[in-house]
Each structure stands twice: as structure tokens, then as C-alpha cells.
Write a protein that holds these residues in place. Structure first.
Motif, PDB file in Angstrom:
ATOM      1  N   LEU A  12      42.335  17.597 -28.949  1.00 59.15           N
ATOM      2  CA  LEU A  12      42.359  18.237 -27.638  1.00 59.15           C
ATOM      3  C   LEU A  12      41.956  19.699 -27.746  1.00 59.15           C
ATOM      4  N   GLY A  13      42.444  20.385 -28.777  1.00 62.54           N
ATOM      5  CA  GLY A  13      42.069  21.775 -28.986  1.00 62.54           C
ATOM      6  C   GLY A  13      40.581  21.932 -29.221  1.00 62.54           C
ATOM      7  N   GLY A  14      39.986  21.010 -29.966  1.00 61.73           N
ATOM      8  CA  GLY A  14      38.550  21.058 -30.203  1.00 61.73           C
ATOM      9  C   GLY A  14      37.749  20.851 -28.932  1.00 61.73           C
ATOM     10  N   MET A  15      38.209  19.918 -28.097  1.00 57.67           N
ATOM     11  CA  MET A  15      37.511  19.705 -26.824  1.00 57.67           C
ATOM     12  C   MET A  15      37.651  20.917 -25.909  1.00 57.67           C
ATOM     13  N   LEU A  16      38.808  21.555 -25.933  1.00 59.59           N
ATOM     14  CA  LEU A  16      39.005  22.739 -25.107  1.00 59.59           C
ATOM     15  C   LEU A  16      38.158  23.915 -25.605  1.00 59.59           C
ATOM     16  N   VAL A  17      37.994  24.042 -26.910  1.00 58.44           N
ATOM     17  CA  VAL A  17      37.115  25.084 -27.448  1.00 58.44           C
ATOM     18  C   VAL A  17      35.682  24.833 -26.987  1.00 58.44           C
ATOM     19  N   GLY A  18      35.271  23.574 -27.007  1.00 50.64           N
ATOM     20  CA  GLY A  18      33.954  23.241 -26.478  1.00 50.64           C
ATOM     21  C   GLY A  18      33.842  23.568 -25.003  1.00 50.64           C
ATOM     22  N   GLY A  19      34.934  23.366 -24.268  1.00 52.78           N
ATOM     23  CA  GLY A  19      34.956  23.725 -22.860  1.00 52.78           C
ATOM     24  C   GLY A  19      34.813  25.215 -22.637  1.00 52.78           C
ATOM     25  N   VAL A  20      35.442  26.005 -23.499  1.00 53.46           N
ATOM     26  CA  VAL A  20      35.325  27.468 -23.400  1.00 53.46           C
ATOM     27  C   VAL A  20      33.869  27.889 -23.624  1.00 53.46           C
ATOM     28  N   ILE A  21      33.241  27.308 -24.618  1.00 51.94           N
ATOM     29  CA  ILE A  21      31.835  27.633 -24.900  1.00 51.94           C
ATOM     30  C   ILE A  21      30.957  27.244 -23.717  1.00 51.94           C
ATOM     31  N   SER A  22      31.207  26.054 -23.179  1.00 55.86           N
ATOM     32  CA  SER A  22      30.414  25.583 -22.046  1.00 55.86           C
ATOM     33  C   SER A  22      30.631  26.457 -20.815  1.00 55.86           C
ATOM     34  N   LEU A  23      31.880  26.808 -20.544  1.00 54.42           N
ATOM     35  CA  LEU A  23      32.165  27.651 -19.390  1.00 54.42           C
ATOM     36  C   LEU A  23      31.515  29.025 -19.518  1.00 54.42           C
ATOM     37  N   SER A  24      31.536  29.583 -20.718  1.00 54.10           N
ATOM     38  CA  SER A  24      30.945  30.900 -20.888  1.00 54.10           C
ATOM     39  C   SER A  24      29.424  30.860 -20.729  1.00 54.10           C
ATOM     40  N   ARG A  25      28.790  29.764 -21.169  1.00 51.67           N
ATOM     41  CA  ARG A  25      27.340  29.626 -21.006  1.00 51.67           C
ATOM     42  C   ARG A  25      26.953  29.422 -19.544  1.00 51.67           C
ATOM     43  N   GLN A  26      27.846  28.814 -18.762  1.00 51.48           N
ATOM     44  CA  GLN A  26      27.553  28.549 -17.362  1.00 51.48           C
ATOM     45  C   GLN A  26      27.879  29.738 -16.468  1.00 51.48           C
ATOM     46  N   GLY A  27      28.468  30.770 -17.036  1.00 49.66           N
ATOM     47  CA  GLY A  27      28.788  31.960 -16.262  1.00 49.66           C
ATOM     48  C   GLY A  27      30.014  31.808 -15.391  1.00 49.66           C
ATOM     49  N   ALA A  28      31.006  31.089 -15.876  1.00 53.10           N
ATOM     50  CA  ALA A  28      32.243  30.908 -15.120  1.00 53.10           C
ATOM     51  C   ALA A  28      33.028  32.216 -15.082  1.00 53.10           C
ATOM     52  N   THR A  29      34.050  32.245 -14.240  1.00 54.35           N
ATOM     53  CA  THR A  29      34.868  33.452 -14.130  1.00 54.35           C
ATOM     54  C   THR A  29      35.653  33.672 -15.417  1.00 54.35           C
ATOM     55  N   LYS A  30      35.997  34.924 -15.662  1.00 50.61           N
ATOM     56  CA  LYS A  30      36.746  35.255 -16.875  1.00 50.61           C
ATOM     57  C   LYS A  30      38.136  34.631 -16.852  1.00 50.61           C
ATOM     58  N   PHE A  31      38.686  34.469 -15.645  1.00 60.29           N
ATOM     59  CA  PHE A  31      40.015  33.852 -15.549  1.00 60.29           C
ATOM     60  C   PHE A  31      39.980  32.410 -16.037  1.00 60.29           C
ATOM     61  N   SER A  32      38.982  31.640 -15.600  1.00 61.41           N
ATOM     62  CA  SER A  32      38.917  30.240 -16.008  1.00 61.41           C
ATOM     63  C   SER A  32      38.625  30.117 -17.502  1.00 61.41           C
ATOM     64  N   ILE A  33      37.767  30.971 -18.015  1.00 62.35           N
ATOM     65  CA  ILE A  33      37.492  30.952 -19.454  1.00 62.35           C
ATOM     66  C   ILE A  33      38.755  31.312 -20.238  1.00 62.35           C
TER      67      ILE A  33
END
Length: 56
Positions: A12-33
Motif C-alpha cells: 500500500l505504501g508503494g502504491m501511495l508513493v506512486g500516487g504522490v509521483i503521479s499527482l505531482s506530475r499532473q499538477g495537483a494541489t500541494k494539500f492533496s500531494i
């Protein structure tokens, strides 16, 4: 069952780290990242701490 939980937490932690990378590449808000990053750190820490042998 107790040996499966740390593997699930680390996965789960690995998938969430991937989510952080994906969110940052998509330009999500800093709060969600930040929120997903905190959840990733908690899951990874829980998985690692679960593997440390205790007194019981």
C-alpha cells in the motif's frame, strides 16, 4: 495472518508513493500531494515497524 499484514502495508505504501509521483506530475494541489505523502509514510512505517521483533 500476522506475516501478511506488513507485506500489505508495504505494498500500500508503494502504491501511495506512486500516487504522490503521479499527482505531482499532473499538477495537483500541494494539500492533496501532502495528504497522500503522509499516508504513504504512515503505511511504510507501519509495515517496517510491524517486522521489528517485540517482547511478546
Amino acid at each position: 495472518m500476522s506475516s501478511i499484514l506488513p507485506i500489505l502495508l508495504l505494498g500500500l505504501g508503494g502504491m501511495l508513493v506512486g500516487g504522490v509521483i503521479s499527482l505531482s506530475r499532473q499538477g495537483a494541489t500541494k494539500f492533496s500531494i501532502g495528504l497522500v505523502a503522509v499516508l504513504a509514510v504512515l503505511a511504510l512505517a507501519g509495515g517496517v515497524l510491524w517486522l521489528i521483533p517485540g517482547d511478546s
